[in-house]
Design an enzyme around this catalytic site. Sequence first.
Site, mmCIF file in Angstrom:
data_model
loop_
_atom_site.group_PDB
_atom_site.id
_atom_site.type_symbol
_atom_site.label_atom_id
_atom_site.label_comp_id
_atom_site.label_asym_id
_atom_site.label_seq_id
_atom_site.Cartn_x
_atom_site.Cartn_y
_atom_site.Cartn_z
ATOM 1 N N TYR A 87 -6.456 3.668 3.891
ATOM 2 C CA TYR A 87 -5.162 3.025 4.109
ATOM 3 C C TYR A 87 -5.284 1.857 5.074
ATOM 4 C CZ TYR A 87 -0.230 2.738 5.629
ATOM 5 O OH TYR A 87 1.032 2.306 5.944
ATOM 6 N N GLN A 101 0.810 -1.208 0.000
ATOM 7 C CA GLN A 101 0.000 0.000 0.000
ATOM 8 C C GLN A 101 0.848 1.265 0.000
ATOM 9 O OE1 GLN A 101 -3.088 0.207 -0.562
ATOM 10 N NE2 GLN A 101 -3.218 2.420 -0.341
ATOM 11 N N GLU A 102 1.958 1.242 0.701
ATOM 12 C CA GLU A 102 2.788 2.443 0.829
ATOM 13 C C GLU A 102 3.471 2.824 -0.482
ATOM 14 O OE1 GLU A 102 3.329 4.704 2.923
ATOM 15 O OE2 GLU A 102 2.729 4.019 4.895
ATOM 16 N N SER A 103 4.145 1.869 -1.113
ATOM 17 C CA SER A 103 5.013 2.227 -2.232
ATOM 18 C C SER A 103 4.839 1.365 -3.465
ATOM 19 C CB SER A 103 6.477 2.122 -1.790
ATOM 20 O OG SER A 103 6.827 0.759 -1.532
#
Length: 669
Positions: free
Chosen positions: A625, A515-517
Site C-alpha cells: 500500500y 489505491q483505497e477505492s
Amino acid sequence: MQFSAILTSLLISFALTAGLILPQAVAAKPSSAAANAGDELILEMSQAYKRGDRKRLAALLPKVQGHTLEPWAAYWELAVRLGDAGPSEIRNFLSRYANTYQEDRLRNDWLLVLGKRRDWATFSAEHPKYRMNDDKAVRCYALFNEFNQSGADVAPLVEELWLSQKEAEDGCATAADQQIKAGKLKAHTAWLRARLGFENDRPGIATQAVAMINPDWVSQVNAIYARPSQFLDDKITALRPRTKEMVTLALIRLATTDGVAAANELNKIRWKTQLTQEERSWVWGVIGKRAARRLSDGATTYFSNAQDAYLDGDHLSWKVRAALRAGAWSQVQSAITAMKPSQRQDPSWVYWLARSIAAQKSPDAAAQSTALLESIASPRSFYEQLAQEELGRLITAPVRPEPLLASEKEAALQNPGLVRGLYAIRIGLRSDGVREWNYTIGLHQRGGMADRELLAAAQMACDQQVWDRCINTSDRTKTLFDFEQRFPMPHQKEVVQRATKIGLDPAYVYGLIRQESRFIMDAQSHVGASGLMQVMPATARWTARKIGLTDFQAHQINDRDTNIAIGTGYLKMVLDNFDGSMPLATAAYNAGPSRSRNWRGMEGDPVLEAAIWAENIPFTETRDYVKKVLSNTTNYAAVITGKPQSLKARLGTVGPARAGKGQTDEELP
C-alpha cells in the site's frame, strides 16, 4: 456526439438486435419496468446461487431468457447442481454459451469434478477446450493425466505447483502422490510441503503431505504441531522413525511462536549433528524471517547460520529486507542471487540487486548496476520509478498514444463480454462483472488484448465512470501509456478545493484514493471501511468531531463530499502527526498510527532510506500500500503540474521520533 452518448446508442442497438432486455444506458439505472423486473430476477438468482437454492434457480431461469445477463443466470442454475448434471446437459450449456466467460468458467468447474471422479476419458476430451488455464488444481489434474497417457516428465511442474498451493486441495496432491509413488519426485518434496504447512499455520497441508509417505505418521505430525517442545524434549525422540524430518517440523513449529527458543534448541549438540545442513538452514530461515518481521537487529545473525541455497523464496525475501536495514549490502546481493529466476526478476529485487552491486564498488560494478536499472526504469510503479531516478531521470508523464480510432472504440462497445461486465457491475453484481471483464480483456488467457484494444476497453469503462475497470485495464498496457486513463481525477473540483484548503497536496489525496477505492463511491472493505477514502466508522466519528461536523451521522460516510472532508481531514492530521513524512503517514492511514509509530523504531535505532523502511513493513498489505500510494502520488503530481517529479523527495528518510515530538496513540485513532 459525446462518447458516452455513442455508448448508450450502441448498447441499446446491441440489445435490440440480440433480443436482449437492456436498460437505456449501462451507466444509468434501468428506467423501463421490463428491464427493472429482469434485473431484479437476475439479482434474486444471484442470491439463490449463493444459498445453493436449486429449486428457486430452476424456477427463475425461464423468466430471464433474453436478458443481457442470461449467461450468468444459466451458469448459476447449472453450477449449483453440477455434480448431478449429465454430460449431455453440460455440453449443451457449453455449446449454447460458446466463447463466453460463463462457458469457460463452467468448463473449469466441470474439469475439477472430472478430476475428483478420476474420469480421465472425459477430462481428456474437455481440457484442450479450456481457455482460462489459471486454475492450479486443473493444471495438476492435466499433468496427472498426461503422465498416465504418455509418461511425460511432468515432475518439475507438479512440484512447483504443489509447493505453491496455499490449501490442502485434491488436484496437485493427487499429481504429487502419483509422482512420488512413481519415483519421479523424492519424498523430500513431501517433507518440504509439510514444512510449508507448519510454517504457515496450515497443519492440514502437512498431514496430507506426510500421509503420502506413510499414513501411520499422521498422528505423530498432529502431536508435534500441538506440542513441539514436548516432542523435542522427549528422550526417545531419537529412536523414532524419520526423526530428522519430524524434528525439523517441530523446530519450525516452535520457531513460528518463539524464535529465541527455537534458536536455542537448534544450537543443541544433538540437533547440530543429527540434522543436515539443508534442514538446519530451513529452520534458521524461519527463525530469521520471524525476527525480520519483528524488525529485530538479530535477524541478520540468524540468517547467517543458514546457507542461501537451502532457503525458501520467502526466507530469502526477508533476508534481503533484514540486510537492507542493517546496511549489509553483500548479504543483499547474495540473497537475491540465490533466488529462483522467476522471483529474482521482480522489479523490487532487480532494483536492490543493482544497488547492492553498486555498493560493492568493484571495477565493473557501475556498468552492471546501470544495466539492471535500465532494464526496469519506467514511470510505471514504485521500483521502476526509483530505478529511473537512480539513473538521473525524474518522473514525467509519458506522451499520450495516438487517439483511438472510431473503429477501435466501436469494437470495444460491441464486445459482448465487456458489455455484460459493465452491466453486471451497474446493477450491483460487481464481483461477477469484474471477473467477466477481466476474462474478456485476457487477464487469465495467454496473450490477451493488444495495447490499443486495452486502451479502447479502458476508455469504454472511463466514459461510463467505472473507474476500477478503467484504471486496471489501462494499467495492463505494455508499451503504450495513457496516464489520463491510468490516473483519472474524478470529483476534481471537490478534491482539489478541499485538499488545498487544509494544506494537503491534491496529488497525495488522489494517489491514496486510487489505491483505497479506485474511486468506487460505495466501496466497502472486509473490515468495514467505507467510501472513496475508505474511512473506518470510529475514525469517521472522531474526525468529524475534530473538523467540526457536529451533525455527522454514520450513514453519511458514503456521501461523496462528507467522505472527502473526513478522509482528507484525517489524512492531514496523520501527516502532521508524523512531521510531514508521507511514508509514515501513509502506513498509519492503512494500518493505524500506533503501528506506524512502532515501525519507525525507538531512540538509538538507525535512520533509514524510506524505501528501505517501506520494504521492511511487516504487513504485506501495508508494505504494498505504501509503495503504491507514493508511486501514484508521484505520477498524479506529474499529470497535474506537467513538471518532472521526484519519488525519492517524497520518500525522504525514516527514523525514530525526535524527543517531545508526536501525539499520543489516544489522540489519533
